[in-house]
Design a protein around this motif. Structure first.
Motif, PDB file in Angstrom:
ATOM      1  N   VAL A  74      -5.183  -0.196   3.760  1.00 31.51           N
ATOM      2  CA  VAL A  74      -5.326  -1.328   2.845  1.00 31.51           C
ATOM      3  C   VAL A  74      -4.711  -2.576   3.446  1.00 31.51           C
ATOM      4  CG1 VAL A  74      -4.770  -2.236   0.561  1.00 31.51           C
ATOM      5  CG2 VAL A  74      -5.336   0.190   0.833  1.00 31.51           C
ATOM      6  N   GLY A 128      -7.216   3.421   0.565  1.00 25.00           N
ATOM      7  CA  GLY A 128      -8.177   2.373   0.896  1.00 25.00           C
ATOM      8  C   GLY A 128      -9.472   2.942   1.428  1.00 25.00           C
ATOM      9  N   ASP A 133      -8.462   4.479  -4.058  1.00 21.02           N
ATOM     10  CA  ASP A 133      -8.885   3.079  -4.025  1.00 21.02           C
ATOM     11  C   ASP A 133      -8.871   2.531  -5.444  1.00 21.02           C
ATOM     12  OD1 ASP A 133     -10.484   1.388  -1.608  1.00 21.02           O
ATOM     13  OD2 ASP A 133     -10.804   0.639  -3.643  1.00 21.02           O
TER      14      ASP A 133
END
Length: 335
Positions: A225, A157, A180
């Motif tokens: 995330v 993330g 990501d």
């Protein structure tokens, strides 16, 4: 989300009045807007990523804080008596109340807070002060990982929290791999110093990691995330005897292959908020790397566009990394 009028506050004894220059939108603000933040109550003024200037001080405020100083605010209000507070870990306070979540935030013209929550900052572009809190959350996650130089660290993330974890890991001498679904966010991670990236929308993360670093896997995985899939993925990809740090949190229960906890003998740690020391680490980083704020900030809007900007972000979260709302027109560019 709507614009409303509220009473203008005045500082009580021990408080400081801060005129807000900029507010950064956080993922928790987005979740509150969507109605998926389990910690927030409504109605609520959002905003805890803060850049402002002191305009007035109440009685009994130390003379080191005075009108005209540029400041950010430590937005966590701990109880001071629970076991976490007694261990000098107030960020994990059992009864914590955060600005914009459990108490009114700072997306308004003026706020009054206890002087102990005010952090004076010199030598930074005014809008960069909004980045201190979210990057500090990532720095804190890297600190929780107890990274040593040359370790391989995967950050899942690349939102602002993930970028903070990347910067924190880099400052500790790690080899950092960013993961990501957004190519633009991965590009930002590279511009900030990540050594390698994996586009999870195009590649199998497990296979890409093996190609990069072999079968052992990374010594550290930081999950930023907050999804069930990435919670499980962190345990799957971490090396034996490695460390998994969760700074995001999944909205639903997560089903694990628990044998991996034992077979790999991994350490799993949570990371919540940040400490004042993390704030100071980020301040020093931004002073050394002033161009970083331009990499992270996606858009600056005026207060009149605050509602529409939030709606736009909600419609396409991957398109923007950081939105700032400017509340004061007459702010100096550097503190």
């Amino acid at each position: 989300m709507a614009m409303v009028d509220i009473d203008m506050p005045r500082p009580a004894p021990g408080e400081v009045a801060v005129r807000i220059a900029y507010i950064g939108y956080c993922g928790s603000d987005l979740n509150s807007y969507r109605g998926t933040n389990p910690l927030v109550s409504y109605p609520r003024v959002p905003g805890h990523e803060i850049s402002g200037v002191i305009v007035e001080t109440g009685q009994n405020v130390p003379p080191t804080l005075e009108p005209g100083q540029r400041v950010t605010i430590l937005p966590y209000f701990n109880c001071g008596s629970c076991n976490a507070c007694r261990m000098n870990r107030p960020n994990a306070c059992k009864h914590n109340k955060t600005l914009g979540v459990q108490r009114e935030g700072a997306l308004t013209e003026l706020v009054c807070v206890p002087y102990g929550k005010v952090v004076a900052v010199n030598g930074l572009e005014t809008r960069a002060l909004t980045l201190i809190e979210p990057l500090a959350v990532g720095f804190h996650a890297a600190r929780r990982a107890e990274i040593v130089p040359e370790e391989r660290v995967v950050v899942l993330g690349c939102g602002v929290i993930g970028l903070g974890a990347i910067l924190g890991a880099l400052s500790m001498g790690a080899h950092v791999i960013a993961v990501d679904l957004s190519r633009s966010k991965l590009d930002r991670a590279v511009r900030l110093g990540a050594h390698a990236t994996i586009d999870a929308a195009q590649e199998c993360v497990d296979r890409a990691l093996q190609d990069m670093i072999g079968e052992d896997g990374p010594e550290v995985v930081i999950e930023a995330v907050g999804a069930e899939e990435t919670f499980r993925q962190a345990v799957d990809i971490v090396a034996s005897c490695g460390r998994v740090i969760y700074v995001g949190y999944a909205k639903n229960p997560v089903l694990y292959e628990t044998r991996l906890f034992v077979m790999k003998e991994i350490n799993i740690r949570g990371s919540r908020g940040a400490l004042l020391s993390d704030f100071h680490d980020v301040i020093e980083y931004l002073k050394r790397n002033p161009a970083a704020s331009d990499v992270i900030i996606s858009r600056v809007v005026g207060l009149e566009d605050a509602c529409s900007a939030m709606a736009e972000w909600s419609a396409d979260p991957g398109a923007l990394t950081k939105i700032l709302v400017q509340l004061s027109e007459d702010v100096d560019e550097r503190a």
